[in-house]
Design an enzyme around this catalytic site. Structure first.
Site, PDB file in Angstrom:
ATOM      1  N   ASP A 143       0.864  -1.163   0.000  1.00 30.19           N
ATOM      2  CA  ASP A 143       0.000   0.000   0.000  1.00 30.19           C
ATOM      3  C   ASP A 143       0.913   1.230   0.000  1.00 30.19           C
ATOM      4  O   ASP A 143       1.634   1.467   0.959  1.00 30.19           O
ATOM      5  CB  ASP A 143      -0.906   0.000   1.237  1.00 30.19           C
ATOM      6  N   GLU A 165       1.777  -4.155   3.695  1.00 30.43           N
ATOM      7  CA  GLU A 165       0.633  -4.101   4.614  1.00 30.43           C
ATOM      8  C   GLU A 165       0.019  -5.489   4.768  1.00 30.43           C
ATOM      9  O   GLU A 165      -0.060  -6.258   3.814  1.00 30.43           O
ATOM     10  CB  GLU A 165      -0.415  -3.105   4.080  1.00 30.43           C
ATOM     11  N   HIS A 196      -4.668   0.514  11.039  1.00 28.28           N
ATOM     12  CA  HIS A 196      -6.113   0.760  11.078  1.00 28.28           C
ATOM     13  C   HIS A 196      -6.856  -0.406  11.707  1.00 28.28           C
ATOM     14  O   HIS A 196      -6.363  -1.526  11.748  1.00 28.28           O
ATOM     15  CB  HIS A 196      -6.631   1.000   9.662  1.00 28.28           C
TER      16      HIS A 196
END
Lengths: 69, 502
Positions: free
Chosen positions: B95, B100, B156
């Protein structure tokens, strides 16, 4: 570079004999515990010292990332 | 009603090529992902299927036009960067300029921790494999969020939520929670300000990079509440809350509490249980002020006129959560929900007494304790590069060099999981979400899978002219209970497809 680059180790602590002579029993326990704790921490730092990258300044400087997400 | 919910984490790792500070990070990231894919995925590699991705969909109900979007927001165009699905149901990809790992969909905090930690092992293998190519320099990966020179990258979380919950309610009740939860979930950082120009220690890696309260962006003008709305499920029923404010945690207990307490607060918001107004004045400034005071004494001003520390504000949420669980579940509350509540309470009460009492559990405290020990022994100022190195090397994912790992091995940080279950999770999916179907299909039928994503598996079957797409739109279907026996029985993809479409 450290701002006050000449900063050195903290003054050595009073020897335990002096403390024994001047302090009452419960505080003596605290002092002993503290001493034990300090030894533990020293052992940890010694182990961490062994794995830390050499030349911290260069290593940190060269860690350049692009933003993500 | 509990900590149970469909959720997961998405972590971008810091990357550096040893001895080559100018190496192209996209190339290095691709090498990492490709090395893992080549060595572990048999035969043909399933592509990621972008059909259901809509990174410009806004939870407030509109789409951003592609013309006004920053190029960095366009994640759905296959840029030719490495992007694979693993047999544990996770996604491993590049990413922007980072490798990621997104966990498979999990249903409870402990599983999130397990598949999140499995991601670290996947990345560790990936980096080793990339470095094992003859002539290739070693590639180092860090589970952190900043280079301390102005760049930040994300860790996240995503939580499936009921679509019927008004987004305004989420913003209202979640913002004060996010301003304060860093006292539990922070990873600690040496350096103040986005580029670390001021010297000192702060609680969170990410706080200084947040500039607005609500918004769609993740790469600029970062918002406390992110409105990206890609449900990867029936959009009429669900939204998928995309949380971008968290730090990447190494400590299993930090991640467990991060996900577990957030899941509880979301449940209370969905059930309209929060009647108190916990709104904090100036949330963006407050977020930073809390992070910049590791003594945790900073007072937040509430709109109701009270002043509370971040720990006290967390205690308000804890108090609500206890009442909520008692009210809705009573003695039927599951073990994990009870465990999250108990650990949350224990950590908060110790943080209030003396934050150092949490050094065995929380990343930022463990890091700070180590840093303070060095400062005391060697008489170091906060600007000393050695302290920045310790901050960085805490997140080095190699067990022999990473300081988190060394502290665990010395018994200085507690764990939640056993090594063998984390290793198992590198290759096996959770059994109670659609990740089970995805992962097992990848395991058994790799040759016949053309592409896959969160909400589909696409087969390329002999005798079929076109590709055959099996939608997996419901995150709670395709579990072991649903398809375990079927997958055991079907030794080929054709048989599986025939059984599914009969």
């Amino acid at each position: 570079m450290a701002r006050d680059g000449g900063q050195q180790h903290k003054q050595p602590k009073k020897s335990s004999e002096t403390e024994e002579a001047t302090e009452v029993a419960p505080q003596e326990d605290v002092a002993e515990r503290k001493e034990q704790l300090d030894e533990d921490i020293d052992a940890i730092l010694d182990e961490i010292d062994d794995v830390l990258e050499t030349n911290a300044e260069d290593f940190v400087k060269s860690f350049i990332q692009k933003g993500g997400e | 009603m509990s900590v149970r919910r469909v959720m997961g984490t998405e972590t971008e790792f810091g990357i550096s090529v040893q001895g080559q500070s100018t190496a192209n990070p996209m190339v290095a990231s691709s090498q990492v992902v490709n090395a893992y894919a080549s060595s572990t995925l048999r035969a043909r590699r399933a592509r990621w299927d972008f059909e259901e991705e809509s990174p410009l969909r806004d939870a407030r109900g509109f789409d951003m036009s592609r013309e006004v979007a920053d190029a960095s927001q366009l994640t759905d165009e296959d840029l030719g960067l490495a992007n694979v699905i693993l047999t544990n149901g996770a996604r491993l990809y590049v990413d922007h300029a980072h490798p990621e790992y997104s966990t498979p969909e999990c249903t409870n905090p402990r599983d999130v921790v397990k598949w999140d930690k499995a991601g670290e092992l996947v990345m560790l293998d990936a980096a080793r494999l990339a470095g094992a190519v003859p002539g290739a320099p070693p590639i180092l990966l860090y589970k952190n969020n900043t280079d301390n020179k102005g760049a930040s990258y994300g860790a996240h979380e995503n939580y499936l939520m009921r679509r019927s919950t008004p987004f305004g309610e989420i913003v209202r009740h979640l913002t004060p929670f996010f301003v304060s939860r860093q006292v539990v979930t922070g990873a600690g950082r040496v350096g103040i300000g986005q580029d670390g120009r001021d010297h000192g220690f702060q609680v969170s890696q990410r706080a200084d990079y947040f500039e607005v309260e609500v918004g769609l962006e993740t790469t600029l003008k970062r918002p406390i509440i992110n409105t990206r709305d890609e449900p990867h499920a029936d959009p009429d029923k669900y939204r998928r809350l995309h949380v971008i404010i968290g730090d990447a945690n190494l400590s299993e207990i930090s991640t467990y509490l991060k996900v577990g307490t957030t899941a509880l607060v979301l449940a209370m918001i969905e059930d309209r249980f929060i009647s108190r107004d916990l709104t904090v004045d100036q949330p963006v400034r407050s977020l930073r002020a809390v992070s910049h005071d590791p003594s945790l004494k900073h007072l937040l001003t509430m709109t109701d006129g009270r002043t509370l520390t971040a720990v006290q504000l967390q205690m308000e949420y804890l108090d609500l959560a206890r009442k909520y669980v008692e009210d809705r579940l009573g003695s039927d509350a599951d073990d994990q929900t009870r465990d999250v509540l108990a650990r949350w309470e224990s950590v908060l009460s110790r943080l209030e007494t003396d934050p150092m009492l949490c050094a065995q559990e929380l990343d930022w405290v463990a890091k700070l304790k180590l840093l303070e020990s060095y400062r005391e022994r060697d008489g170091l100022d906060w600007e000393h590069p050695k302290l920045q190195l310790i901050d960085l090397q805490y997140s080095d994912i190699r067990p022999d060099r990473g300081l988190y790992h060394r502290l665990v091995r010395m018994g200085r940080i507690d764990r939640l999981l056993h090594d063998d279950e984390v290793v198992h999770a590198m290759h096996r999916p959770p059994v109670d979400t659609r990740a089970y179907f995805r992962g097992r299909c990848l395991e058994q039928y790799a040759d016949q899978i053309a592409a896959a994503s969160w909400d589909s598996v696409i087969f390329d079957l002999p005798g079929h002219e076109s590709l055959q797409r099996v939608p997996t739109i419901d995150p709670l279907r395709g579990t072991k209970a649903h398809v375990g026996e079927l997958l055991d029985r079907c030794d080929t993809a054709e048989r599986l497809f025939a059984a599914l479409t009969r």
